[in-house]
Motif scaffolding. Structure first.
Motif, short mmCIF file in Angstrom:
data_model
loop_
_atom_site.label_atom_id
_atom_site.label_comp_id
_atom_site.label_asym_id
_atom_site.label_seq_id
_atom_site.Cartn_x
_atom_site.Cartn_y
_atom_site.Cartn_z
N THR A 43 0.86 -1.27 0.00
CA THR A 43 -0.09 0.02 0.07
C THR A 43 0.92 1.21 0.16
OG1 THR A 43 -0.08 -0.22 2.34
CG2 THR A 43 -2.11 -1.04 1.14
N LEU A 44 1.83 1.25 0.45
CA LEU A 44 2.77 2.37 0.42
C LEU A 44 2.93 3.21 -0.50
CD1 LEU A 44 4.60 4.38 2.42
CD2 LEU A 44 6.40 2.65 2.32
N ALA A 45 3.47 2.56 -1.54
CA ALA A 45 4.04 3.10 -2.89
C ALA A 45 2.84 3.49 -3.81
CB ALA A 45 4.74 2.12 -3.82
N SER A 46 1.40 3.03 -3.42
CA SER A 46 0.28 3.57 -4.35
C SER A 46 -0.22 4.67 -3.52
CB SER A 46 -0.70 2.58 -4.28
OG SER A 46 -1.13 2.38 -2.94
N GLY A 47 -1.09 5.43 -4.54
CA GLY A 47 -1.67 6.75 -3.98
C GLY A 47 -0.78 7.79 -3.71
N SER A 48 0.23 7.95 -4.37
CA SER A 48 1.38 9.01 -4.14
C SER A 48 0.75 10.42 -4.55
CB SER A 48 2.58 8.79 -4.81
OG SER A 48 3.36 7.57 -4.29
N ASP A 49 0.26 10.46 -5.82
CA ASP A 49 -0.40 11.69 -6.16
C ASP A 49 -1.45 12.17 -5.44
OD1 ASP A 49 1.48 11.49 -8.51
OD2 ASP A 49 -0.11 10.90 -9.75
N ALA A 50 -2.27 11.17 -4.77
CA ALA A 50 -3.32 11.72 -3.83
C ALA A 50 -2.61 12.25 -2.77
CB ALA A 50 -4.39 10.49 -3.68
N ALA A 51 -1.68 11.50 -2.20
CA ALA A 51 -1.05 12.09 -1.14
C ALA A 51 -0.48 13.33 -0.94
CB ALA A 51 0.06 11.07 -0.55
N LEU A 52 0.10 13.71 -2.35
CA LEU A 52 0.60 15.02 -2.29
C LEU A 52 -0.59 16.14 -2.63
CD1 LEU A 52 3.59 14.16 -4.84
CD2 LEU A 52 3.81 14.51 -2.32
N ALA A 53 -1.56 15.70 -3.23
CA ALA A 53 -2.55 16.67 -3.39
C ALA A 53 -3.18 16.95 -1.88
CB ALA A 53 -3.70 15.94 -4.25
N THR A 54 -3.41 15.88 -0.97
CA THR A 54 -3.82 15.96 0.16
C THR A 54 -2.95 16.94 1.00
OG1 THR A 54 -4.93 13.94 0.48
CG2 THR A 54 -4.33 14.80 2.46
N LEU A 55 -1.78 17.11 0.94
CA LEU A 55 -0.73 17.66 1.41
C LEU A 55 -1.05 19.23 0.98
CD1 LEU A 55 2.44 15.87 1.85
CD2 LEU A 55 0.56 15.92 3.47
N ALA A 56 -1.26 19.40 -0.11
CA ALA A 56 -1.33 20.71 -0.86
C ALA A 56 -2.57 21.42 -0.34
CB ALA A 56 -1.09 20.55 -2.49
N ALA A 57 -3.81 20.53 -0.22
CA ALA A 57 -4.92 21.02 0.28
C ALA A 57 -4.83 21.54 1.76
CB ALA A 57 -6.18 20.00 0.26
N ALA A 58 -3.90 20.88 2.48
CA ALA A 58 -3.71 21.05 3.98
C ALA A 58 -3.05 22.26 4.12
CB ALA A 58 -3.05 20.23 4.58
N THR A 59 -1.99 22.38 3.01
CA THR A 59 -1.32 23.80 3.19
C THR A 59 -2.14 24.90 2.63
OG1 THR A 59 0.79 22.51 2.54
CG2 THR A 59 0.75 24.89 2.11
N ALA A 60 -2.84 24.64 1.79
CA ALA A 60 -3.97 25.74 1.37
C ALA A 60 -4.87 26.07 2.50
CB ALA A 60 -4.66 25.18 -0.16
N ALA A 61 -5.21 25.15 3.08
CA ALA A 61 -6.25 25.40 4.29
C ALA A 61 -5.43 25.96 5.57
CB ALA A 61 -6.88 24.15 4.78
N GLY A 62 -4.27 26.46 5.30
CA GLY A 62 -3.42 26.91 6.58
C GLY A 62 -2.45 26.37 7.35
N ILE A 63 -2.21 25.04 7.00
CA ILE A 63 -1.30 24.18 7.92
C ILE A 63 0.09 24.56 7.43
CG2 ILE A 63 -0.61 21.95 8.39
CD1 ILE A 63 -3.35 22.86 9.53
N ASP A 64 0.92 24.85 8.23
CA ASP A 64 2.24 25.19 8.10
C ASP A 64 3.16 23.82 8.76
OD1 ASP A 64 5.08 25.56 8.50
OD2 ASP A 64 4.60 27.70 9.06
N PHE A 65 3.45 22.82 7.78
CA PHE A 65 3.87 21.59 8.20
C PHE A 65 5.18 21.74 9.05
CE2 PHE A 65 0.88 20.05 5.13
CZ PHE A 65 0.08 19.24 5.81
N ASP A 66 6.02 22.39 8.77
CA ASP A 66 7.20 22.65 9.50
C ASP A 66 6.87 23.38 10.81
OD1 ASP A 66 8.74 21.99 7.44
OD2 ASP A 66 9.46 24.08 6.72
N ALA A 67 6.10 24.05 11.30
CA ALA A 67 5.68 24.41 12.16
C ALA A 67 4.95 23.52 13.11
CB ALA A 67 4.64 25.82 12.27
#
Length: 353
Positions: free
Chosen positions: A304-328
Motif C-alpha cells: 500500500t505504501l507506494a500506491s496513491g502518491s499523487d493523491a497524498a501530495l494533493a492532500t498535503l497541498a490542500a492542507a497547506t492551502a487550508a493554512g497548515i504550516d507543516f514545519d511549524a
C-alpha cells in the motif's frame, strides 16, 4: 502464514514497541519473533516506567541496587534496563545474522533531558553502546538540531542509531543529510560501513490528532498517511539514486523510514489504519501490543505504501492551502513529544531513586 507474517513478503518489518522482563522470561518475546515474524524491539522511558513499576522481576535487583548509595537513580535505571536490552538483543541475534544485519535490532533511548545537549548526547550514546555490547543494539536519540548533529558523529563512529520524534519532511531530510555526511566521513577514513544500521522514526497518529480539528472533514484522518507517503517518495529519491550510489557500492545501508505512533487514537478510524496503509519495501513499523493483536485478528497485508502518491501530495497541498504550516507542526509535535518523554523519564527515575 498469519496476518502479521503476511506483511514480510512486501519488504516491511514489524518491530515490537514494548519490552519488559516478563516479556522475555515468559517466552512471549521469543514467541512473537518465531510465530509473528517480529523483527526487532523498541523501548522508551514510558515503556520502562510501566515495566519497572508493575513487573515483580525487577523488585529484588532494584532493592539491592538501592543499597549502594554511590549510585545515582539514572545509573540504577541503566543497570536494570541494559540487562533487558542485552537479553532482547540475544533473542534477536539469530535473525540479525540470518539477514546479514538487516533485521533483529533493539533500541534503547538516551535520557530525554539531553535533547538539547549535543555533547551530552554523544557521551551517553557512546556509554550505552559500549555497555550493551551487542552488534544489533540501536541507540535512540531525538531529532533535535543537537541530536541530528550527534547522529552524524555517531554514524561516523560506526554506532547504530534510531533517530526519533520526526514529524515533518524537513526534519526527515535533515536526518538523511546527517546520515550521509556521517557515512561519507567514515568512508574517507577508510573505515567499514557495512555493519552500520540506522532508522528514521516518523510519528503518525499524533499528526492527525493535532491537525484534524483544524481541517475540513474531507482531509481529516488523511494527513499523517499522506506525509508518510511523501516521505517515502523522498526516501526512494535519496537512497535509490546517484546521491547514495557511491556509498552503497562500498557497503553502506540506506536509512529506512520507521513508522512510529501507529496505534490509532481516533475511534472513528480503522484500528489498523497506520499499519495497513503504509506497507512497503525498505520500511519498519514499530507496533504496540494492542495494535499487533488487532492486525493479527483482522489486518490485511498488501503493498500500500507506494500506491496513491499523487493523491497524498494533493492532500498535503490542500492542507497547506487550508493554512497548515507543516514545519511549524513538526516543531510543535517534536517539542510535545520531548516533554512527554522527559516527564516519563523523570517519573521513572523516582522509581530508582
Amino acid at each position: 502464514m498469519n496476518r502479521l507474517q503476511a506483511i514480510r513478503p512486501f519488504g516491511q518489518r514489524l518491530w515490537l514497541d514494548n519490552l519488559s522482563r516478563e516479556l522475555i522470561a515468559s517466552g512471549e518475546l521469543a514467541r512473537l519473533l518465531a510465530d509473528d515474524g517480529i523483527a526487532g524491539v523498541t523501548s522508551n522511558p514510558a515503556i520502562f516506567h510501566k515495566a519497572i513499576s508493575t513487573d515483580p522481576r525487577y523488585r529484588d535487583e532494584l532493592a539491592q541496587l538501592k543499597t549502594d548509595t554511590g549510585l545515582s537513580a539514572e545509573q540504577r535505571y541503566e543497570m536494570l534496563v541494559i540487562a533487558d536490552i542485552q537479553a532482547a538483543c540475544d533473542l534477536n541475534l539469530p535473525q540479525y545474522h540470518a539477514t546479514n544485519g538487516d533485521d533483529g535490532y533493539v533500541s534503547l533511548e538516551v535520557s530525554p533531558a539531553l535533547s538539547r545537549d549535543e555533547a551530552g548526547t554523544l557521551a551517553a550514546a557512546r556509554r550505552l553502546w559500549l555497555a550493551i555490547d551487542r552488534p544489533n543494539a540501536m541507540i535512540k536519540i531525538p531529532a533535535t538540531a543537537e541530536g541530528i548533529r550527534a547522529f552524524r558523529t555517531l554514524t561516523s563512529e560506526g554506532i547504530n542509531v534510531n533517530i526519533t520524534l520526526l514529524f515533518s519532511l524537513s526534519q526527515v531530510e535533515a536526518v538523511w543529510d546527517a546520515y550521509l555526511a556521517g557515512l561519507a566521513a567514515r568512508h574517507a577514513l577508510g573505515a567499514p560501513l557495512a555493519h552500520i544500521k540506522a532508522v528514521a522514526s516518523f510519528f503518525l497518529s499524533r499528526v492527525d490528532s493535532l491537525l484534524d480539528p483544524q481541517l475540513p472533514a474531507e482531509l481529516q484522518g488523511k494527513v499523517a498517511i499522506a506525509l508518510a507517503k511523501a516521505a517515502y517518495l523522498r526516501y526512494q529519491a535519496r537512497f535509490n539514486g546517484a546521491e547514495f550510489a557511491e556509498l552503497k557500492a562500498v557497503g553502506a545501508r540506506p536509512q529506512y523510514l520507521l513508522w512510529a505512533s501507529t496505534g490509532t487514537k481516533n475511534a472513528a478510524y480503522s484500528d489498523v489504519l497506520y499499519v495497513e496503509s503504509l506497507i512497503g519495501d525498505d520500511t519498519v513499523n514499530t507496533v504496540p501490543d494492542a495494535t499487533l493483536a488487532l492486525f493479527r485478528d483482522h489486518g490485511h497485508a498488501a503493498a500500500t505504501l507506494a500506491s496513491g502518491s499523487d493523491a497524498a501530495l494533493a492532500t498535503l497541498a490542500a492542507a497547506t492551502a487550508a493554512g497548515i504550516d507543516f514545519d511549524a507542526v513538526g516543531d510543535k509535535l517534536q517539542q510535545d513529544g520531548l516533554a512527554l518523554f522527559e516527564k516519563a523519564f523523570a517519573e521513572l527515575l523516582l522509581l530508582t531513586a
